[in-house]
Motif scaffolding. Structure first.
Motif, short mmCIF file in Angstrom:
data_model
loop_
_atom_site.label_atom_id
_atom_site.label_comp_id
_atom_site.label_asym_id
_atom_site.label_seq_id
_atom_site.Cartn_x
_atom_site.Cartn_y
_atom_site.Cartn_z
N ILE A 3 0.85 -1.20 0.00
CA ILE A 3 0.00 0.00 0.00
C ILE A 3 0.88 1.24 0.00
CG2 ILE A 3 -1.62 1.37 1.38
CD1 ILE A 3 -2.81 -1.36 2.33
N THR A 4 1.89 1.24 0.84
CA THR A 4 2.80 2.39 0.94
C THR A 4 3.53 2.62 -0.39
OG1 THR A 4 3.09 2.01 3.31
CG2 THR A 4 4.76 3.34 2.21
N ALA A 5 4.01 1.54 -0.98
CA ALA A 5 4.76 1.66 -2.23
C ALA A 5 3.90 2.15 -3.39
CB ALA A 5 5.40 0.32 -2.58
N GLN A 6 2.64 1.78 -3.40
CA GLN A 6 1.76 2.14 -4.51
C GLN A 6 1.07 3.49 -4.34
OE1 GLN A 6 1.36 0.50 -7.48
NE2 GLN A 6 3.13 -0.61 -6.69
N SER A 7 1.17 4.07 -3.19
CA SER A 7 0.42 5.30 -2.95
C SER A 7 1.19 6.57 -3.32
CB SER A 7 0.00 5.37 -1.48
OG SER A 7 1.13 5.50 -0.66
N GLY A 8 2.42 6.42 -3.76
CA GLY A 8 3.20 7.60 -4.14
C GLY A 8 4.62 7.48 -3.63
N PRO A 9 5.33 8.60 -3.61
CA PRO A 9 6.72 8.55 -3.12
C PRO A 9 6.78 8.05 -1.68
CG PRO A 9 6.25 10.67 -4.16
CD PRO A 9 4.94 9.93 -4.05
N VAL A 10 7.74 7.21 -1.42
CA VAL A 10 7.93 6.64 -0.08
C VAL A 10 8.79 7.59 0.74
CG1 VAL A 10 8.88 4.71 1.22
CG2 VAL A 10 7.67 4.30 -0.93
N GLY A 11 8.28 7.99 1.89
CA GLY A 11 9.01 8.90 2.75
C GLY A 11 9.90 8.19 3.74
N SER A 12 10.77 8.95 4.35
CA SER A 12 11.72 8.37 5.32
C SER A 12 11.01 7.82 6.55
CB SER A 12 12.77 9.40 5.72
OG SER A 12 12.16 10.52 6.34
N LEU A 13 9.89 8.40 6.93
CA LEU A 13 9.16 7.88 8.09
C LEU A 13 8.64 6.48 7.81
CD1 LEU A 13 8.02 8.14 10.91
CD2 LEU A 13 6.07 9.39 9.94
N SER A 14 8.13 6.23 6.61
CA SER A 14 7.65 4.89 6.26
C SER A 14 8.78 3.89 6.23
CB SER A 14 6.93 4.92 4.91
OG SER A 14 5.73 5.65 5.01
N VAL A 15 9.93 4.30 5.72
CA VAL A 15 11.10 3.42 5.70
C VAL A 15 11.53 3.10 7.13
CG1 VAL A 15 13.54 3.24 5.04
CG2 VAL A 15 11.86 4.18 3.43
N THR A 16 11.55 4.10 7.98
CA THR A 16 11.92 3.89 9.39
C THR A 16 10.94 2.93 10.05
OG1 THR A 16 12.92 6.08 9.53
CG2 THR A 16 12.29 5.03 11.61
N LEU A 17 9.65 3.11 9.80
CA LEU A 17 8.65 2.20 10.37
C LEU A 17 8.84 0.78 9.85
CD1 LEU A 17 5.50 4.49 10.19
CD2 LEU A 17 6.65 3.69 12.28
N GLY A 18 9.20 0.64 8.59
CA GLY A 18 9.46 -0.68 8.03
C GLY A 18 10.60 -1.39 8.74
N TRP A 19 11.69 -0.67 8.95
CA TRP A 19 12.82 -1.29 9.62
C TRP A 19 12.56 -1.49 11.12
CZ3 TRP A 19 16.04 -4.19 7.28
CH2 TRP A 19 16.30 -3.99 5.93
N LEU A 20 11.76 -0.62 11.72
CA LEU A 20 11.37 -0.85 13.12
C LEU A 20 10.53 -2.12 13.23
CD1 LEU A 20 10.52 2.74 14.43
CD2 LEU A 20 12.39 1.23 15.17
N PHE A 21 9.71 -2.37 12.23
CA PHE A 21 8.95 -3.61 12.22
C PHE A 21 9.89 -4.82 12.19
CE2 PHE A 21 7.06 -7.19 9.98
CZ PHE A 21 5.97 -7.44 10.80
N VAL A 22 10.90 -4.76 11.33
CA VAL A 22 11.86 -5.86 11.25
C VAL A 22 12.52 -6.08 12.61
CG1 VAL A 22 14.04 -6.64 10.22
CG2 VAL A 22 12.29 -5.57 8.78
N LEU A 23 12.96 -5.01 13.23
CA LEU A 23 13.58 -5.12 14.56
C LEU A 23 12.60 -5.68 15.59
CD1 LEU A 23 15.67 -1.82 14.76
CD2 LEU A 23 16.51 -4.17 14.46
N SER A 24 11.36 -5.24 15.51
CA SER A 24 10.36 -5.75 16.46
C SER A 24 10.15 -7.25 16.27
CB SER A 24 9.04 -4.99 16.34
OG SER A 24 8.30 -5.40 15.20
N ARG A 25 10.19 -7.71 15.03
CA ARG A 25 9.99 -9.15 14.77
C ARG A 25 11.16 -9.97 15.28
NH1 ARG A 25 5.35 -10.74 15.06
NH2 ARG A 25 6.17 -12.70 14.27
N VAL A 26 12.37 -9.46 15.14
CA VAL A 26 13.53 -10.17 15.70
C VAL A 26 13.41 -10.20 17.22
CG1 VAL A 26 16.04 -10.10 15.97
CG2 VAL A 26 15.01 -9.67 13.73
N GLY A 27 13.03 -9.07 17.81
CA GLY A 27 12.81 -9.04 19.26
C GLY A 27 11.69 -9.98 19.68
N TYR A 28 10.65 -10.04 18.88
CA TYR A 28 9.52 -10.93 19.16
C TYR A 28 9.98 -12.38 19.20
CZ TYR A 28 4.89 -13.04 18.59
OH TYR A 28 3.76 -13.78 18.75
N LEU A 29 10.78 -12.78 18.22
CA LEU A 29 11.30 -14.14 18.20
C LEU A 29 12.11 -14.43 19.46
CD1 LEU A 29 12.42 -14.55 14.47
CD2 LEU A 29 10.34 -15.45 15.55
#
Length: 130
Positions: free
Chosen positions: A72-98
């Motif tokens: 959804i983020t990729a198709q809605s227009g230019p991707v901002g730095s906040l969305s990228v940061t949230l994406g990588w925070l999600f990755v970190l949260s999943r590693v922490g979750y494991l």
């Protein structure tokens, strides 16, 4: 920016298989892997093995939500730095979750799960409405 966001999705696609590594070791400690009935064997697990199995399956569940958020983020227009940061925070949260699942930290695991899901829902909201 888009490449970084898509890279976070690619990394997330590997996490269910990372979660499976300790499960393979745990199952080997019980004797042997039952390739004819692996789900039946996994349903009988307890303790650490049961937790890593749950983490493995939950990683697939989270992947679907994150993939939708990224697309959804990729198709809605230019991707901002906040969305990228949230994406990588999600990755970190999943590693922490494991890690929380593996070390039996249930309350912290719930908090980390919530933070990861908040990142997932924030990304398309930001992309569509901000």
């Amino acid at each position: 920016m888009l490449a970084s966001l898509l890279t976070s999705l690619l990394v997330t696609m590997f996490l269910p298989y990372l979660a499976k590594v300790p499960l393979a070791f745990a199952i080997n400690k019980t004797g042997r892997y039952d390739n004819n009935n692996p789900r039946k064997q996994q349903a009988a697990l307890d303790g650490f093995a049961e937790r890593v199995n749950a983490a493995h399956y939950n990683s697939f569940e989270a992947l679907a939500i994150f993939a939708a958020a990224v697309l959804i983020t990729a198709q809605s227009g230019p991707v901002g730095s906040l969305s990228v940061t949230l994406g990588w925070l999600f990755v970190l949260s999943r590693v922490g979750y494991l890690c929380c699942y593996w070390f039996n930290l249930a309350s912290l695991r719930s908090l980390v799960w919530f933070l990861g899901m908040a990142c997932c829902f924030a990304m398309p909201i930001i992309a569509l409405f901000v």
